[in-house]
Design an enzyme around this catalytic site. Structure first.
Site, PDB file in Angstrom:
ATOM      1  CG  HIS A   1      -7.571 -15.621  92.689  1.00  0.00           C
ATOM      2  ND1 HIS A   1      -7.569 -16.049  91.299  1.00  0.00           N
ATOM      3  CD2 HIS A   1      -6.357 -15.028  92.866  1.00  0.00           C
ATOM      4  CE1 HIS A   1      -6.310 -15.923  90.971  1.00  0.00           C
ATOM      5  NE2 HIS A   1      -5.687 -15.305  91.900  1.00  0.00           N
TER       6      HIS A   1
ATOM      7  CD  GLU B   1      -6.029 -11.480  94.221  1.00  0.00           C
ATOM      8  OE1 GLU B   1      -4.960 -11.374  93.642  1.00  0.00           O
ATOM      9  OE2 GLU B   1      -7.027 -11.810  93.285  1.00  0.00           O
TER      10      GLU B   1
ATOM     11  CG  ASP C   1      -4.092  -9.422  90.154  1.00  0.00           C
ATOM     12  OD1 ASP C   1      -3.129  -9.952  91.104  1.00  0.00           O
ATOM     13  OD2 ASP C   1      -5.008 -10.072  89.601  1.00  0.00           O
TER      14      ASP C   1
ATOM     15  CG  HIS D   1      -3.466 -11.519  86.310  1.00  0.00           C
ATOM     16  ND1 HIS D   1      -2.845 -11.937  85.452  1.00  0.00           N
ATOM     17  CD2 HIS D   1      -2.879 -11.732  87.610  1.00  0.00           C
ATOM     18  CE1 HIS D   1      -1.774 -12.647  85.872  1.00  0.00           C
ATOM     19  NE2 HIS D   1      -2.031 -12.692  87.075  1.00  0.00           N
TER      20      HIS D   1
ATOM     21  CD  GLU E   1      -0.178 -10.464  92.737  1.00  0.00           C
ATOM     22  OE1 GLU E   1       0.721 -10.703  92.081  1.00  0.00           O
ATOM     23  OE2 GLU E   1      -1.424 -11.290  93.029  1.00  0.00           O
TER      24      GLU E   1
END
Length: 280
Positions: free
Chosen positions: A11, A38, A40, A53, A128
């Protein structure tokens, strides 16, 4: 065939040990054997997808400003690394420790895709897209365009796609699916809506993305989703008890800030895993 233990997804990289979304965080995650990474993404003022993020860079850098108002060149001299202080592993190391070397510059998604592509073993990337944002659906359009440049927008076998797209925004996931129908999608959520509790997702979402709090309250959700052909991606799982809960429930993808620690709590952390993605 459903695998016995979850894939470990780093993450924002190994963000418990290195500053999130920095090259160092992702390099450490790969060293620790993460099955996937992962990130953002947001759109900079000059149209680049950057791995950040928050709407602003204040929390994760030594500068201030809104991502959508800054250019990549303008962020090149910003320190996105030294705010995160990783302590040494022993008292002896602490004596001479002066902290990690600053990591300058924002990480672009283009660079991160390059890291994934250059890695000697297969690694997936969960991307994301953040919302709400100033530029609306531009982030999904830019993501599809960037994947096309890397030859990743139309995988021959979606079940083995290198990239998976995800968002909390239903509109974003639906937009992306329309533009890149062969790339798997994850619908993230922090509460159940309507039939979601029964594992029934919209047709444009391949994978369910509940937070760990929801699975603590209702671990049976994973089995209900699986019965309808939906795998589960759970975020963000660091506590050993939560790792074990996800494994027992049958979670397919486990997002964690501590990849090495999380792998150590799984039944067989050395099992090589790059299995199929269940899509519909």
């Amino acid at each position: 065939m459903r695998q016995p233990i979850p894939d470990v997804v780093a993450h924002r990289g190994a963000s418990a040990h290195r500053a999130e979304h920095t090259r160092g965080a992702y390099e450490l995650a790969l060293e620790q054997g993460s099955d996937a990474l992962e990130c953002d993404v947001r759109v900079s003022r000059d149209g680049h997808l950057v791995c950040v993020h928050d709407r602003r860079i204040d929390r994760t850098s030594n500068a201030r400003g809104v991502v959508s108002e800054l250019t990549v060149d303008g962020m090149a001299g910003v320190d996105f690394g030294s705010w995160h202080r990783e302590l040494p592993g022993s008292a002896d190391e602490l004596v001479d420790w002066t902290g990690p070397a600053p990591e300058h510059g924002v990480l672009t998604l283009d660079e991160l895709l390059g890291m994934v592509g250059d890695h000697p073993r297969p690694v997936r990337l969960f991307v994301e897209t953040k919302h709400p944002v100033r530029y609306g659906g531009l982030v999904e359009r830019e993501l599809v365009a960037l994947l096309a440049r890397h030859g990743l927008d139309a995988p021959a076998d979606p079940e083995r796609s290198t990239v998976l797209m995800m968002s909390f925004s239903q509109a974003a996931v639906r937009r992306f699916r329309a533009a890149a129908p062969l790339v798997p999608t994850v619908l993230l959520f922090d509460r159940f809506r309507g039939s979601w509790r029964n594992g029934v997702l919209p047709p444009w979402a391949d994978i369910a993305g509940p937070g760990i709090r929801l699975l603590r309250e209702d671990p049976g959700f994973v089995a209900r989703a699986a019965a309808l052909g939906r795998d589960t991606y759970c975020w963000t799982v660091d506590d050993p008890a939560d790792v074990e809960l996800c494994e027992r429930a049958g979670v397919r993808y486990l997002a964690t800030n501590s990849p090495a620690s999380t792998r150590s709590h799984l039944a067989d952390p050395d099992l090589p895993r790059f299995g199929s993605v269940t899509t519909k």
